[in-house]
Write a protein that holds these residues in place. Structure first.
Motif, mmCIF file in Angstrom:
data_model
loop_
_atom_site.group_PDB
_atom_site.id
_atom_site.type_symbol
_atom_site.label_atom_id
_atom_site.label_comp_id
_atom_site.label_asym_id
_atom_site.label_seq_id
_atom_site.Cartn_x
_atom_site.Cartn_y
_atom_site.Cartn_z
ATOM 1 N N VAL A 57 0.888 -1.126 -0.107
ATOM 2 C CA VAL A 57 -0.099 0.039 -0.167
ATOM 3 C C VAL A 57 1.000 1.453 -0.002
ATOM 4 O O VAL A 57 1.787 1.299 0.852
ATOM 5 N N THR A 58 0.571 2.142 -0.970
ATOM 6 C CA THR A 58 1.399 3.357 -0.926
ATOM 7 C C THR A 58 0.477 4.635 -0.835
ATOM 8 O O THR A 58 -0.668 4.608 -1.234
ATOM 9 N N PHE A 59 0.786 5.648 -0.192
ATOM 10 C CA PHE A 59 0.181 6.963 -0.078
ATOM 11 C C PHE A 59 1.129 8.023 -0.562
ATOM 12 O O PHE A 59 2.175 8.346 -0.195
ATOM 13 N N MET A 60 0.600 8.690 -1.560
ATOM 14 C CA MET A 60 1.309 9.694 -2.511
ATOM 15 C C MET A 60 2.709 9.139 -2.624
ATOM 16 O O MET A 60 3.832 10.007 -2.615
ATOM 17 N N GLY A 61 2.814 8.019 -3.025
ATOM 18 C CA GLY A 61 3.990 7.350 -3.491
ATOM 19 C C GLY A 61 4.914 6.794 -2.446
ATOM 20 O O GLY A 61 6.020 6.239 -2.584
ATOM 21 N N GLN A 62 4.704 6.778 -1.246
ATOM 22 C CA GLN A 62 5.256 6.351 0.075
ATOM 23 C C GLN A 62 4.693 5.293 0.414
ATOM 24 O O GLN A 62 3.471 5.109 0.743
ATOM 25 N N GLU A 63 5.503 4.059 0.696
ATOM 26 C CA GLU A 63 5.064 2.839 0.996
ATOM 27 C C GLU A 63 4.434 2.901 2.501
ATOM 28 O O GLU A 63 5.480 3.379 3.100
ATOM 29 N N LEU A 64 3.496 2.136 2.966
ATOM 30 C CA LEU A 64 3.202 2.016 4.405
ATOM 31 C C LEU A 64 3.353 0.782 4.659
ATOM 32 O O LEU A 64 2.587 -0.481 4.313
#
Length: 243
Positions: free
Chosen positions: A49-56
């Motif tokens: 899962v990514t948010f604004m390109g950053q993996e969580l």
């Protein structure tokens, strides 16, 4: 498996309403694909899962060491005073709790985690986990004072039958005087009673002028951490606390 919106909320992405907007705007992907539904279910251990390109990256348990400063309370939230969780501003603090408490004017090692079983084990009197403190005193302790502290002293607590609840045996060693010439000792106890170190010193007619915790179990305060700074515990430190 869990809902995507809950997963994102746990990372502090925003409210459910805000998360829906982020998803609508294409800011969230699962396994490289933009998602359109906030209530879709994901495998937090397998899906990327990514948010604004950053993996969580999902972590079941999180462990931190904080060098607690004076003036900060060992609580999860407070409307007036800075808490230890406020100092972890760059982290996902959901469900995190301090392992025990340090007085507002006490500095030093404070562990913070969401591992409830570990918190219970470290704080349970039955497990006799060491807690070592650097104690700056008003006056020198005599050999007799040290013997009393190591055997256990009456700090005013009482048992259910009304008899004095003497502290458990402690370990004490002398240190070098501080920059102000005040005597310093290192005290190891196995309990966590209210103001315990201060009350123990009062029981032998002394006064604590400065106090910081430097060790819990086999984990020592990282002296490279400035007051108010924190870091993740290493795998070795987590294993040492869990053994």
């Amino acid at each position: 498996m869990q809902r995507l919106d809950k997963f994102l909320a746990d990372f502090g992405i925003g409210t459910r309403k805000q998360i829906k907007e982020h998803i609508k705007n294409g800011a969230v992907t699962v396994n490289g694909q933009p998602v359109k539904k906030a209530d879709m279910h994901i495998d937090e251990n397998a899906d990327k899962v990514t948010f604004m390109g950053q993996e969580l990256v999902f972590e079941k348990f999180r462990y931190y060491m904080l060098n607690k400063p004076d003036g900060v309370i060992s609580a999860t939230k407070d409307g007036r005073t800075t808490t230890v969780l406020n100092l972890l501003s760059d982290e996902n603090i959901k469900d995190l709790s301090p392992v025990g408490r340090l007085d507002i004017d006490t500095e030093g090692l404070l562990l913070i985690t969401n591992d409830g079983q570990l918190i219970h084990r470290l704080l349970s009197p039955a497990h006799h986990v060491d807690k070592e403190y650097e104690v700056h005193l008003r006056s020198e302790l005599s050999d007799s004072d040290i013997e009393k502290l190591e055997q256990g002293v009456d700090i005013g607590d009482v048992k259910k039958d009304g008899s004095p609840d003497i502290t458990m045996p402690a370990v004490l060693r002398r240190g070098e005087a501080d920059d102000q010439g005040r005597p310093v000792v290192y005290l190891t106890i196995h309990e966590g009673r209210f103001h315990q170190v201060k009350r123990m010193m009062e029981a032998v007619g002394n006064e604590v002028l400065y106090l910081r915790r430097i060790r819990m179990g086999d984990v020592k305060l990282d002296e490279s951490l400035a007051l108010g700074e924190y870091r993740r515990l290493t795998d070795e430190e987590v294993a040492a606390l869990s053994k």
